[in-house]
Design an enzyme around this catalytic site. Sequence first.
Site, PDB file in Angstrom:
ATOM      1  N   GLU A 186      89.478  56.751  68.087  1.00 43.08           N
ATOM      2  CA  GLU A 186      89.357  55.625  68.937  1.00 43.08           C
ATOM      3  C   GLU A 186      90.913  55.475  69.550  1.00 43.08           C
ATOM      4  OE1 GLU A 186      87.336  51.910  68.569  1.00 43.08           O
ATOM      5  OE2 GLU A 186      88.373  50.812  70.201  1.00 43.08           O
ATOM      6  N   GLU A 210      85.425  51.117  59.155  1.00 42.79           N
ATOM      7  CA  GLU A 210      86.888  51.315  59.635  1.00 42.79           C
ATOM      8  C   GLU A 210      88.034  51.676  58.704  1.00 42.79           C
ATOM      9  OE1 GLU A 210      88.198  48.313  62.528  1.00 42.79           O
ATOM     10  OE2 GLU A 210      86.423  48.645  63.679  1.00 42.79           O
ATOM     11  N   ASP A 219      77.589  48.992  62.360  1.00 48.20           N
ATOM     12  CA  ASP A 219      78.982  48.618  61.956  1.00 48.20           C
ATOM     13  C   ASP A 219      78.891  47.786  60.776  1.00 48.20           C
ATOM     14  OD1 ASP A 219      81.071  49.990  63.170  1.00 48.20           O
ATOM     15  OD2 ASP A 219      80.868  48.710  65.045  1.00 48.20           O
TER      16      ASP A 219
END
Length: 277
Positions: A195, A128, A96
């Site tokens: 998600e 993200e 990440d």
Amino acid sequence: MSTETVRPDAANVARVTTQTLQEMRASDVPIAMLTAYDYTSARLFDQAGIDVLLVGDSASNVMAGNETTLPMTLDQMVYHAQCVVRAIERALVIVDLPFGSYQGSSKEALQSAIRVMKETGAHGVKLEGGAPVVDTVERLVSAGIPVMGHLGLTPQSIYNFGTYKVRARAEAEAEQLRKDAQALQAAGCFALVLEKIPATLAEEVTAALSIPTIGIGAGVGCSGQVLVSHDALGLTTDFNPRFVRRYARLDERITEAVGAYIDDVRTRAFPSSDESY
Ligand code: KIV
């Protein structure tokens, strides 16, 4: 008789690559991904046959005890990724990019991603967001860096959302997510994490894309699944969303083992003469 686990088709490879994931998606073999943050756990997960290890910024929660993922720094992610990469022989390792290391500009993102790739030996990065990160994804991919996208509940935006509730239940947000998924695929993402979105939407997005989707709280219609390893193994006890399945209760085993150790020390049952020099 061999006790070795035989994995079907594309999953049965010596080394998992982004191409392997593409083949697994094409031949409908679900991809198994877990988070990992340290050498010892990563080694066990790899030996068990996990396909992808995500060095998630959820390290902020489960390793550091923070409430959100926001405090995680690039230096900390590099450290965790180095520990994980040292352990693996087969799994694909994705790291990440933490909050604040890529949102400023695609140039900043490239510098952060290059640091991760150079200093850790990981195989790709995850970031993200949808439309606002499309240029960044293109820049990273054109530099040769595999990028995994992440849509739906994106924890780095938690203060924007205000809650950890299911995302994209409303049609407008669902439509934006469909567009974002297509845009990220077109920008070159090799896979997308979805998600905490409705299972029907995740299934629809998965069918509309050619790259694999990895779900967490997004139903069984994704190309694979990911869980935070501390949740899956029952090390966390105070986080109980419905999408978590506990495959072990290591909290109980550890408490029991530590209790037994304390008793043995107190009663001088440990160490024995065999355990002494
Ligand atoms: O940081 C993380 O663990 C993640 C997973 C929840 C996908 O991003």
